[in-house]
Design an enzyme around this catalytic site. Structure first.
Site, mmCIF file in Angstrom:
data_model
loop_
_atom_site.group_PDB
_atom_site.id
_atom_site.type_symbol
_atom_site.label_atom_id
_atom_site.label_comp_id
_atom_site.label_asym_id
_atom_site.label_seq_id
_atom_site.Cartn_x
_atom_site.Cartn_y
_atom_site.Cartn_z
ATOM 1 C CG ASP A 180 -2.223 0.854 0.871
ATOM 2 O OD1 ASP A 180 -2.175 1.659 -0.079
ATOM 3 O OD2 ASP A 180 -3.241 0.728 1.576
HETATM 4 C C1 BGC Z 1 -5.148 3.188 0.134
HETATM 5 C C2 BGC Z 1 -5.324 2.181 -0.980
HETATM 6 C C3 BGC Z 1 -5.212 2.857 -2.314
HETATM 7 C C4 BGC Z 1 -3.880 3.562 -2.390
HETATM 8 C C5 BGC Z 1 -3.617 4.231 -3.715
HETATM 9 C C6 BGC Z 1 -3.919 4.050 -0.061
HETATM 10 O O1 BGC Z 1 -3.883 5.096 0.827
HETATM 11 O O2 BGC Z 1 -5.089 2.520 1.366
HETATM 12 O O3 BGC Z 1 -6.568 1.541 -0.841
HETATM 13 O O4 BGC Z 1 -5.365 1.924 -3.339
HETATM 14 O O5 BGC Z 1 -3.829 4.537 -1.377
HETATM 15 O O6 BGC Z 1 -4.408 5.334 -3.903
#
Ligand code: BGC
Length: 740
Positions: free
Chosen positions: A289
């Site tokens: 993530d």
């Molecule tokens: C979130 C993810 C997301 C990623 C990219 C993160 O902060 O937890 O779910 O896909 O950002 O935007």
């Protein structure tokens, strides 16, 4: 002799290259060669720096542009993927640097959070789950993929399949609610919708099951917080939707932000190598993530940047999102022997293979003309309307206040949310444009007769003044009905939007109290991304309609439902508590030795509240009424590997056509460990004409009856109860036995 050998070598290379490939064209450039062989060939040509480069994902600017740094990295072959970069001008320009400017010409994989639509915005995922219609969710995901593809994207960070049982957690809106069975069906459907039969086809994108694993169990509902989850709960509750996504062929997984039982998900080898790849045979690649590799330091797992990179990569996190520790510290760790070359190569191979399968070596660019022909077409908007209609859940309808007569004299539409486009879209609305959204006020105006008077007043939200309340009450004077839109703005749920309270924000409850005092009937429409405390509404207002954040066509869908053009048939995918103090509250709980009993002091309950939820899981009304009868379970006894057939009849006993979601639950009565009081194991949404009845049949076999106990997965001999009905409470009841 020497000559013979070299001729042989040339011959072997030529034969290996296969037919149709021109002399000198490397194997990896041959579209006819197998993706794994192409990846292996390409890997053999890469420098260490290029290998780490393929594991790097960097973010672009929100409006779709790349950053200057990306161009240089792409030319150097050090940019594996981006998030947010999209639309032909930006994506193609950056892609050109990678494909035509870099030594090996490896294309960039463009990713974005396309969660519930790209430009055509559908209901938020929690609302979509309330449809109990996986085929419809699949169609919505397919439309989202088509739109995303048209702007140069080839990878979405969806579906989010985290089971969530704590409405304080703002990200409950992104998933399918509290239940692993419903969640698994939707996870698989969404993966199929995004990827189709071949994610390399035009109009399809790679799916990403996230957030692996247990992220939804954040302690105290506070986002990013730690989780402490038993093996039984992981296996029986949190893992199943991920397993369903993997089985449906999800190309990628994303690790979660949370610390799980003392090991952050982004360095959790047990889950990645052990469960996901080992037990489930997952062949795709895993992305971290956002900066979660770097965050291993804050977690207290890694001592420094280099340590974080080594721990994440060796655990099996193939690609690093946003932080650049792999790229910056990886080569030194490799040289020093802290990172194994085999681990590095395995990750690079997985990423390359996915890129070959995605077809982007052959089709790296997007046709700039595609976007206009694809986005938000009338057909897609019709699907968004159908999806919104099906997501609505009627929570209360005393004396059949609803549906309203379109010829009604005066309607007062009250509440800021009734006239707010952005709030119809919800969290993670990709490239959705608030301007494209239909508000409830517009929907009402379009649904009533020309003679009907429609007035609007925004009333009270956070920070509203006394006079706003007074104005709203004045506007409602003489109304035949008041439609009160209450709930949360779109940014009150979603990431980093946890709340300690589940009450209606601001002065909305006060507004409802004042509206009720007018004496005119009030129908409340609730827009929200999480269960809220609606006890006062349930006790004091004749009608309550749950609308979630219903997407571009949401306002129209709600109005068509209020005025009887459509009939609500959605059901709650999550329990609504009476108060936040009951959280976590979910239907599939285990029993206690002292089950709640209002008459027994020493039973499992509260002294200051009922133990029961306000609205149970699976609950939802309709303008029609349905009757269940004739439950049959056969045979009465099976062996652990056998199957029982559960069948019953559902009849529309009203004069109005409507949808019902028939639900089947089981209870495994006794065993080597305790099981929940009920577990959903089958459902079907069906449309029934007035008076029509249908017999439904469900088969329950090892997949439905088995569960993970300490030491394995089994269907245990003993008694089972079966319930069939319209929610997780009540229903017809029967039983059968599993014999040893
Ligand atoms: C979130 C993810 C997301 C990623 C990219 C993160 O902060 O937890 O779910 O896909 O950002 O935007």
């Amino acid at each position: 002799m020497k000559d013979h050998k070299s001729i042989l070598a040339v011959l072997i290379i030529f034969l290996a290259a296969g037919p149709g490939r021109g002399a000198g064209l490397p194997l990896y450039k041959d579209p006819k060669a197998a993706p794994a062989a192409r990846a292996a060939d390409l890997l053999g040509r890469m420098t260490v720096e290029e290998k780490f480069g393929q594991l790097q994902q960097l973010d672009g600017l929100w409006e779709g542009n790349y950053r200057e740094e990306h161009l240089k990295l792409a030319r150097e072959g050090k940019l594996g993927s981006t998030l947010n970069v999209r639309t032909a001008p930006f994506a193609n320009k950056l892609q050109k640097e990678a494909v035509e400017g870099s030594r090996l010409g490896i294309p960039v994989l463009f990713a974005f959070d396309v969660i519930h639509g790209y430009r055509t915005i559908f209901p938020v995922p929690l609302g979509e789950s309330a449809q109990w219609d996986p085929a419809l969710a699949e169609q919505a995901a397919s439309v989202a993929a088509e739109e995303a593809y048209s702007v140069g994207l080839k990878w979405t960070f969806a579906p989010m399949v985290d089971i969530a049982r704590d409405p304080r957690w703002g990200r409950i809106v992104e998933g399918s609610g509290e239940d692993p069975y419903l969640g698994s069906k939707l996870a698989a459907a969404r993966v199929r919708g995004f990827q189709g039969a071949d994610f390399g086809a035009p109009g399809k994108v790679l799916a990403c099951a996230k957030h692996w694993a247990g992220y939804g169990a954040a302690e105290a509902g506070r986002d990013y917080n730690n989780t402490d989850i038993s093996e039984s709960s992981l296996r029986n509750i949190y893992f199943p939707p991920f397993k369903a996504a993997a089985d449906a062929g999800a190309a990628t997984f994303m690790t979660a932000f949370n610390d799980l039982n003392g090991l952050p998900s982004t360095a959790n080898k047990r889950n990645l190598a052990g469960v996901l790849r080992g037990e489930w045979g997952f062949k795709g690649f895993v992305v971290s993530d956002y900066t979660s590799v770097k965050e291993l330091i804050a977690h207290g797992l890694a001592a420094d940047d280099g340590d974080a990179a080594v721990k994440a990569l060796s655990a099996g996190v193939d690609m690093e999102m946003v932080s650049a520790l792999y790229r910056e510290t990886g080569p030194a760790a490799l040289a020093a022997g802290r990172l194994s070359a085999a681990d590095l190569d395995a990750s690079v191979l997985r990423v390359l293979e996915a890129k070959f399968r995605a077809g982007i070596f052959e089709h790296p660019y997007i046709d700039p003309a595609l976007e206009a022909a694809t986005l938000k077409t009338p057909e897609k908007l019709r699907l968004a309307l159908a999806a919104a209609l099906k997501s609505l859940v009627l929570l209360k309808n005393e004396n059949a206040l609803l549906p309203l007569d379109p010829k009604i004299g005066k309607v007062a539409v009250i509440g800021a949310l009734a006239d707010s486009r952005a709030d119809m879209l919800g969290s993670w609305s990709a490239d959705g444009k608030p301007a494209d959204a239909v508000t409830l006020l517009e929907g009402v105006k379009a649904s009533v007769s020309p003679a009907t008077e429609v007035v609007f007043s925004s009333g009270a939200f956070a920070g509203a003044a006394d006079e706003d309340l007074a104005k709203a009450v004045a506007a409602a004077a003489g109304a035949d009905v008041i439609i009160a839109a209450v709930g949360e703005t779109f940014d009150m749920s979603g990431e980093a939007a946890s709340r300690v309270s589940l009450s209606l924000p601001g002065r909305q409850l006060e507004l409802l109290e004042r509206l009720k005092k007018t004496g005119h009937p009030v129908a409340a429409v609730v827009f929200n991304g999480r269960p809220l405390e609606l006890g006062w509404l349930q006790e004091n207002l004749p009608a309550v309609l749950e609308a979630w954040q219903p997407g571009l066509q949401g306002g129209l869908a709600v109005a068509q439902t209020l005025f009887g053009k459509a009939n609500p048939g959605g059901k709650l995918p999550v329990t609504f508590p009476r108060s936040v103090g009951q959280v976590p509250i979910y239907y599939a709980h285990r029993n206690t030795g002292r089950p709640p009993n209002p008459k027994e002091k020493y039973s499992s309950k509260y002294i200051d509240s009922s133990f029961e939820p306000l609205y149970p899981f699976g609950y939802g009304l309709s303008y029609s009424s349905f009757a269940y009868s004739g439950l049959e379970v056969s045979p009465p006894a099976i062996k652990p590997g056998g199957k029982v057939r559960v069948s019953f009849e559902v009849k529309n006993v009203s004069r109005r056509a409507g949808d019902e979601v028939a639900q089947v639950y089981i209870k495994d009565e006794a065993g080597s460990e305790t099981r929940p009081v009920r577990e959903l194991k089958g459902f079907q949404r069906l449309a029934l004409a007035p008076g029509e009845s249908r017999r439904l049949t469900f088969e329950l076999g090892p997949e439905e009856l088995g569960w993970h106990y300490t030491g394995g997965f089994a269907v245990e001999p003993g008694g089972f109860k079966v319930y069939a009905g319209s929610s997780s409470v009540g229903g017809l009841e029967a039983s059968f036995k599993v014999e040893p």
